[in-house]
Design an enzyme around this catalytic site. Structure first.
Site, PDB file in Angstrom:
ATOM      1  N   ARG A 100       0.821  -1.216   0.000  1.00 36.85           N
ATOM      2  CA  ARG A 100       0.000   0.000   0.000  1.00 36.85           C
ATOM      3  C   ARG A 100       0.851   1.260   0.000  1.00 36.85           C
ATOM      4  NH1 ARG A 100      -5.194  -1.702   3.371  1.00 36.85           N
ATOM      5  NH2 ARG A 100      -5.360  -3.737   2.428  1.00 36.85           N
ATOM      6  N   THR A 148     -20.274   4.918  13.550  1.00 34.74           N
ATOM      7  CA  THR A 148     -19.063   5.745  13.574  1.00 34.74           C
ATOM      8  C   THR A 148     -19.438   7.213  13.402  1.00 34.74           C
ATOM      9  OG1 THR A 148     -16.882   6.106  12.592  1.00 34.74           O
ATOM     10  CG2 THR A 148     -18.643   5.597  11.064  1.00 34.74           C
ATOM     11  N   THR A 203      -8.186  -6.412   2.066  1.00 35.04           N
ATOM     12  CA  THR A 203      -9.465  -5.721   2.276  1.00 35.04           C
ATOM     13  C   THR A 203     -10.581  -6.452   1.524  1.00 35.04           C
ATOM     14  OG1 THR A 203      -8.200  -3.685   2.421  1.00 35.04           O
ATOM     15  CG2 THR A 203     -10.560  -3.443   2.165  1.00 35.04           C
ATOM     16  N   SER A 218     -21.279 -14.892  13.485  1.00 35.51           N
ATOM     17  CA  SER A 218     -20.698 -13.735  12.804  1.00 35.51           C
ATOM     18  C   SER A 218     -20.821 -13.908  11.288  1.00 35.51           C
ATOM     19  CB  SER A 218     -19.226 -13.648  13.233  1.00 35.51           C
ATOM     20  OG  SER A 218     -18.564 -12.614  12.576  1.00 35.51           O
ATOM     21  N   THR A 232      -8.332   4.254  27.983  1.00 38.45           N
ATOM     22  CA  THR A 232      -7.820   5.129  26.936  1.00 38.45           C
ATOM     23  C   THR A 232      -8.430   6.524  27.107  1.00 38.45           C
ATOM     24  OG1 THR A 232      -7.411   5.293  24.556  1.00 38.45           O
ATOM     25  CG2 THR A 232      -9.594   4.539  25.174  1.00 38.45           C
ATOM     26  N   LYS A 286     -17.486   8.781   9.254  1.00 39.27           N
ATOM     27  CA  LYS A 286     -17.788   8.655   7.826  1.00 39.27           C
ATOM     28  C   LYS A 286     -18.844   9.713   7.472  1.00 39.27           C
ATOM     29  CE  LYS A 286     -16.060   3.969   8.118  1.00 39.27           C
ATOM     30  NZ  LYS A 286     -14.642   4.210   7.871  1.00 39.27           N
TER      31      LYS A 286
END
Ligand code: PLP
Length: 404
Positions: free
Chosen positions: A21, A244, A362, A136, A276, A247
């Protein structure tokens, strides 16, 4: 061991198979989306971005920028701590309320990204529910897969969007064990959409919880941008809706929306939430305004749909193969990693059009593609230039054209 030689040899292998990449060094310019400045050493030039996940251009929305600027000035740069230790800012709380309202759930819980929200929430639920089995979808995103894997719970993979396979697999599990069905609404690489109602029916039949990733749908679908589940009147059927802020909402951050008890449970036990630092307050302020805006404004969604329809129509006209799907994602299929990268390079170098090649891992090998995401800010000229460039390239590279 010669560690450096090991790293280099693995990178070399990636390069040889065409899957190495290379990042385009861009500066998106607020007020000028979808145009960006590309940096090439000491030189720069303007390019048009055709593969952004800032689907509606909210990253340059004036109200979003205004809210971020104001919060930056009033609260400073960072949150200053984890949510537990001094990091919970008023803006986080307001944003969580906004998100709970968006999905008609009792509560919402923020994370630093969509990836982290999936990893932490799925990981915690699957690990803590005694004897939990996770079902899943085979095409689930890496963040879900990693969360499930990390939980060490038993996992069954069901065929993509295949309700019968899910039913069969659920039926084979002891009825007293907790079960969690994890899937997405809009699948980001093929742009297809899950049969949410049917999956919920099957999950209900077997007493399973449902966890829906709406990352590529929030802000985009449904009268208030609540996603495909909102559009189809199904939000109350899902145990957890995950989304999210990075986006369609144009900022960054992730979240789950669910019952108050479930959110409190994840808040209390998820390592990825507890340990975090919280999102910067300015980020939360901007994201809140983006969510609020898209609850009432359809303008961006309408313009975006028009651009998507126009690009598809024009691709058909010149016979460029793209996957038909009911979403805003247009995968132009190439089927070869090297050709896909070459096409993307020529588009950028010769035409100033930026579409990143999408290669393995991907997408599966042999299904390499250019993933085009038309937005409300692409105008007629942008579309003309894109189609002309693709048409030229398909001729030059002797790539097969679909029957137009
Ligand atoms: N879930 C899906 C289906 C995604 O495609 C992505 C990212 O592309 C994520 C989760 C992660 O979201 P974020 O980019 O906010 O980390």
């Amino acid at each position: 061991m010669d560690y450096e030689a090991f790293f280099k040899s693995r990178l070399q292998a990636l390069q040889e198979e065409g899957n190495y990449r290379i990042f385009a060094e861009l500066e998106r310019r607020a007020g000028r989306f979808p145009n960006a400045r590309q940096y090439l050493g000491d030189e720069t030039r303007d390019v048009t971005v055709w593969c952004s996940n800032d689907y509606l251009g909210m990253g340059q929305n004036q109200a979003v920028l205004g809210a971020m600027t104001e919060a930056l000035r009033s609260c400073g740069a960072g949150a200053g701590g984890t949510r537990n230790i001094s990091g919970t800012n008023h803006y986080h709380v307001l944003l969580e309320r906004e998100l709970a309202d968006l999905h008609h759930k009792e509560a919402a819980l923020l994370f630093t990204s969509g990836y982290v929200s999936n990893f932490a929430s799925l990981g915690t639920l699957a690990k803590m529910l005694p004897g939990c089995v996770v079902l899943s979808d085979e095409l689930n995103h890496a963040s879900m897969i990693e969360g499930i894997r990390h939980s060490r719970a038993e996992k069954c993979i069901f065929k993509h969007n295949d309700v019968e396979d899910l039913d069969r697999q659920l039926a084979a599990i002891d009825k007293d064990r907790p079960k969690l069905v994890a899937f997405e609404s809009v699948y980001s690489m093929d742009g297809d959409i899950a049969p949410i109602a049917e999956i919920c029916d099957v999950a209900d039949k077997h007493g399973a919880m449902t966890y829906l990733d709406e990352v590529h749908a929030v802000g985009m679908y449904g009268p208030r941008g609540g996603g495909i589940a909102e559009r189809e009147g199904l939000m109350d059927r899902l145990t957890v809706i995950e989304g999210t802020l990075a986006k369609a909402y144009g900022v960054i951050g992730g979240y789950i929306a669910a019952s108050a008890a479930l959110c409190d449970f994840v808040r209390s036990f998820a390592s990825g939430f507890i340990f975090t630092t919280a999102l910067p307050p300015a980020v939360a302020a901007g994201a809140r305004v983006a969510v609020k805006h898209l609850k009432t404004s359809d303008q961006e969604r309408e313009q975006q749909r028009r651009a998507v329809a126009e690009v598809r129509r024009r691709l058909d006209k010149v016979g460029i193969p793209h996957k038909p799907n009911p979403s805003h994602i247009i995968p132009v299929m190439v089927g070869d990693p090297v050709k896909c990268k070459v096409l993307s390079d020529i588009l950028l170098d010769d035409y100033g059009i930026y579409v990143q090649p999408i290669n393995y891992p991907t997408v599966p090998r042999g299904t390499e593609r250019l993933r085009i995401t038309p937005g409300p800010l692409h105008n007629g000229d942008d579309i003309d230039r894109l189609i002309k460039a693709l048409s030229d390239l398909w001729s030059q590279c002797a790539l097969s054209r679909a029957v137009a």
